[in-house]
Scaffold this active site. Structure first.
Site, mmCIF file in Angstrom:
data_model
loop_
_atom_site.group_PDB
_atom_site.id
_atom_site.type_symbol
_atom_site.label_atom_id
_atom_site.label_comp_id
_atom_site.label_asym_id
_atom_site.label_seq_id
_atom_site.Cartn_x
_atom_site.Cartn_y
_atom_site.Cartn_z
ATOM 1 N N GLU A 40 -8.182 5.906 15.269
ATOM 2 C CA GLU A 40 -7.872 4.479 15.267
ATOM 3 C C GLU A 40 -7.193 4.079 16.570
ATOM 4 O O GLU A 40 -6.311 4.776 17.059
ATOM 5 C CB GLU A 40 -6.906 4.121 14.122
ATOM 6 N N ASN A 76 -4.896 8.250 3.875
ATOM 7 C CA ASN A 76 -4.796 7.560 5.161
ATOM 8 C C ASN A 76 -3.362 7.630 5.660
ATOM 9 O O ASN A 76 -2.437 7.331 4.908
ATOM 10 C CB ASN A 76 -5.187 6.086 5.025
ATOM 11 N N GLU A 77 -3.182 8.068 6.895
ATOM 12 C CA GLU A 77 -1.846 8.084 7.506
ATOM 13 C C GLU A 77 -0.790 8.552 6.511
ATOM 14 O O GLU A 77 0.175 7.825 6.219
ATOM 15 C CB GLU A 77 -1.502 6.706 8.084
ATOM 16 N N CYS A 114 10.142 10.803 -1.504
ATOM 17 C CA CYS A 114 10.487 10.100 -2.738
ATOM 18 C C CYS A 114 11.700 10.781 -3.369
ATOM 19 O O CYS A 114 11.801 12.006 -3.375
ATOM 20 C CB CYS A 114 9.304 10.119 -3.698
ATOM 21 N N TRP A 168 1.710 -5.801 13.928
ATOM 22 C CA TRP A 168 2.945 -5.369 13.255
ATOM 23 C C TRP A 168 4.169 -5.278 14.153
ATOM 24 O O TRP A 168 5.245 -4.930 13.692
ATOM 25 C CB TRP A 168 2.712 -4.045 12.520
ATOM 26 N N LYS A 197 -4.935 -9.515 9.099
ATOM 27 C CA LYS A 197 -5.952 -10.433 9.631
ATOM 28 C C LYS A 197 -5.701 -10.820 11.080
ATOM 29 O O LYS A 197 -6.594 -11.326 11.751
ATOM 30 C CB LYS A 197 -6.090 -11.671 8.748
ATOM 31 N N HIS A 214 -4.695 -8.501 13.261
ATOM 32 C CA HIS A 214 -4.927 -7.265 14.011
ATOM 33 C C HIS A 214 -6.315 -7.369 14.636
ATOM 34 O O HIS A 214 -7.294 -7.629 13.942
ATOM 35 C CB HIS A 214 -4.856 -6.088 13.032
ATOM 36 N N CYS A 242 4.490 8.211 -5.672
ATOM 37 C CA CYS A 242 5.381 9.361 -5.542
ATOM 38 C C CYS A 242 4.501 10.577 -5.297
ATOM 39 O O CYS A 242 3.637 10.887 -6.116
ATOM 40 C CB CYS A 242 6.182 9.520 -6.828
ATOM 41 N N ARG A 284 0.852 -1.192 0.000
ATOM 42 C CA ARG A 284 0.000 0.000 0.000
ATOM 43 C C ARG A 284 0.889 1.244 0.000
ATOM 44 O O ARG A 284 2.083 1.162 0.229
ATOM 45 C CB ARG A 284 -0.944 0.009 1.206
#
Ligand SMILES: [Zn+2]
Length: 646
Positions: free
Chosen positions: A283, A126-127, A135, A291, A332, A334, A92, A88
């Site tokens: 969240e 997202n985040e 980059c 993770w 899965k 998490h 750039c 994900r």
């Protein structure tokens, strides 16, 4: 399953759902072909169930067709390695291909959903910056040059700003300028600092493109993107100014004994980024993440406790990742609000449901504010510059420095905001500057006038060293603050790993310092503590200086925790700062206020019950029960939200 989901959400008191965050490849499975019927159905189902939607623009993970047709939109590392699709956030930030494709998607989303009755908030990307904060590709190199040209105007001014005569780096033409790609040794520090500024700005530009589309199609619907507490790559001060509401993702490590202190600090940062406005915990996990190497589960009650902590620190909403635990894919394992197994036997579901039901009793909290008498100066640019390589000691880390000052405040229930050095500080009694390595003239002037006008300030070592170009402030360290502090630092004596030095306080109390020591020459300041033994024997370690109408303290080493707590306690007491509650250790107390009315949050971070002395009676909003003055019992990881006297 979706109908069952809505039923369970109602059972758990869920009233807002984040939707579609990583759904680009579903919404636009082929270039220009948009398939939203499935999303319409989810939106309609939620609306029918009385649940609002925080609708994502879905741009955080481009679909495989985009990078297949346009591999030039993929990001590159400093080593020149392309990062491919299959995970994900593989884009750039400067890519016109990515920016164009994401803008077209957002236009479709905004047109289609602007007037949907379930839409309550937009969730951009997202985040931002997670995984790919910068980059180094050719497209980004060109964008970096344009950014530098706008900043400096001429190549001569760039050369001056970067000090390029050192190591023969002088540029004759803009085309020679590169991002700080892999070099034989350290790239130019001013170049690195500018690249960090640029990279934060480039991602912000991506956010702005989407933000403009959304506000055009649905004026009045708040727009946010989720932050990640103290996330180094993005200057959240700048970002938060462009958000209608600040939202944050917090994933405490339950195996960290200081996890509660760290999430309190993140909550204070979010409230401060929003300039005191309520924020939303976007969240958190119901129990485990997936993770870390070992993903320790939250203790029973700990998720509920940390949720209340976010509210205590200024949040008006508590959300989770993820709703139903996924069966496939990278996350899965998490935890989720709805686990893989049956909900009937799940303790996690039970706690989720309890929290949701309790939060409905807390309407009185919404919109209330937190009032702090203490401010902690924290600046992203200074953080970036401090942690560039090639320093007297690379062991000085920004977050650890902040925590050294925050820890005693948290333990004593003293509330603090975070501020930028250039902010108006006049409403604070005490300003803490744990470390401000980089400071401009305006920031130095603001801090100095705060003290001159009667404020109390505590500054940590290795502050006021560099200017915004990462050039040394000449005239003796710390030049911008030497008069205010009444001292000069003649030399730095960083301490080796494991080395420490004795510190003797004026009242005879002894402690020690590690990480750092320095030779302080006072010129007006008085020693509050001195080094004992060794090369610095009897030289000042901690000083105090009356300056104008105020007082400036300076701390020339990293004090042990007990000494730091003792010093700050003395300082805040003298400055007229009071704790929220003097209670047993491990109990966090916070207040939110509406006018002169106050709501007291009591949070027991210990696994055993505790009695907390209360001066005032009230009502516990968690269960509606009356609270009497005297001892109040909090269970293990217990929480209470007490409306005081009204
Ligand atoms: Zn690039």
């Amino acid at each position: 399953m979706w109908e069952e989901d809505v039923r369970l959400m109602q059972e758990a008191g869920v009233n807002l759902v984040s939707l579609g965050i990583f759904s680009w490849s579903r919404i636009e499975p082929y270039e220009g072909r948009y398939e939203m019927a499935w999303l319409d159905r989810v939106m309609d189902l939620l609306h029918a169930g009385g649940i609002a939607v925080d609708l994502a623009t879905a741009t955080a993970s481009p679909p495989p067709w985009l990078s297949r047709h346009h591999p030039e939109m993929l990001p590159a590392t400093a080593d020149g390695v392309r990062l491919w699709h299959g995970a994900r956030q593989h884009y750039c930030p400067s890519s016109p291909v990515y920016r164009g494709a994401s803008k077209r998607l957002v236009e479709q989303m905004a047109t289609h959903y602007a007037s949907h009755p379930a839409l309550a908030m937009w969730h951009v990307g997202n985040e931002f910056g997670c995984h790919v904060p910068a980059c180094y590709c050719d497209v980004s190199a060109e964008a970096f040059r344009r950014w530098l040209e706008a900043r400096y105007g001429s190549i001569d001014d760039l050369n001056r700003a970067w000090g390029t005569d050192f190591w023969s780096q002088r540029y004759s033409d803009w085309g020679e300028v590169l991002p700080p790609r892999r070099t034989p040794t350290w790239p130019n520090p001013s170049q690195q600092l500018d690249f960090m500024r640029f990279s934060s700005d480039e991602l912000l530009a991506c956010y702005e493109i989407e933000h403009a589309v959304l506000t055009e199609h649905s004026p009045g619907v708040p727009v946010t993107t989720n932050f990640m507490r103290f996330f180094k790559p993005l200057d959240y001060w700048k970002w938060a100014e462009r958000e209608d509401i600040v939202t944050d993702d917090v994933y405490q490590d339950p195996s960290d004994p200081e996890a509660g202190m760290r999430s309190a600090m993140a909550g204070d940062l979010m409230r401060s980024l929003g300039r005191g406005r309520p924020w939303v915990l976007m969240e958190q996990t119901s129990s485990r993440v997936n993770w870390r190497e070992v993903n320790v589960a939250k203790a029973p009650g700990q998720m509920r406790l940390w949720s209340y902590q976010a509210v205590a620190r200024g949040a008006d909403g508590v959300m989770f990742f993820q709703w139903r635990q996924s069966r496939a894919g990278a996350e899965k394992f998490h935890s989720a609000m709805v686990p893989h197994g049956p909900v009937s036997s799940s303790p996690v579901w039970k706690e989720v449901k309890q929290l949701g039901q309790e939060l409905h009793g807390l309407d009185a909290v919404c919109g209330s504010r937190v009032n702090a008498d203490v401010a902690i100066v924290f600046d992203w640019e200074s953080w970036w510059a401090l942690e560039l390589p090639s320093k007297p000691s690379i062991r000085i880390r920004q977050e650890a420095q902040l925590e050294d000052y925050y820890r005693p405040l948290f333990a004593a229930n003293v509330i603090a905001d975070f501020v930028r050095p250039t902010d108006d500080l006049s409403r604070y009694k005490l300003v803490l500057v744990p470390n401000l390595y980089l400071v401009g003239d305006d920031g130095a002037a603001a801090l100095t006038s705060f003290v001159r006008n009667g404020g109390t300030l505590v500054m940590g070592f290795f502050s006021g060293i560099a200017d915004p170009f990462e050039h040394i402030h000449l005239g003796g360290y710390p030049a911008p603050f030497a008069d205010m502090l009444g001292l000069r630092v003649a030399d730095w004596l960083p301490l080796a790993d494991g080395e420490s030095v004795e510190v003797v306080f004026a009242d005879g109390g002894k402690g020690h310092g590690d990480l750092w020591s320095e030779l302080i020459e006072t010129s007006g300041a008085k020693a509050v503590a001195s080094f004992g033994g060794g090369r610095l024997d009897r030289h000042a370690a901690v000083t105090r200086h009356e300056f104008g109408g105020g007082t400036a303290y300076y701390v020339g080493t990293r004090l042990d925790q007990a000494s730091m707590a003792r010093l700050l306690h003395t300082v805040w007491t003298a400055a007229g700062v009071s704790p929220q509650l003097e209670g047993p250790a491990g109990v966090e107390a916070m207040r939110r206020s509406v006018g002169r009315r106050s709501i007291l949050f009591l949070l027991n971070h210990r696994p055993s019950a505790v009695d907390v002395p209360l001066a005032q009676a009230g009502t516990n909003l968690v269960d509606g029960s009356p609270v009497h003055a005297g001892l109040f019992r909090l269970g293990p990881y217990g929480a209470a939200v007490i409306r005081e006297g009204w």
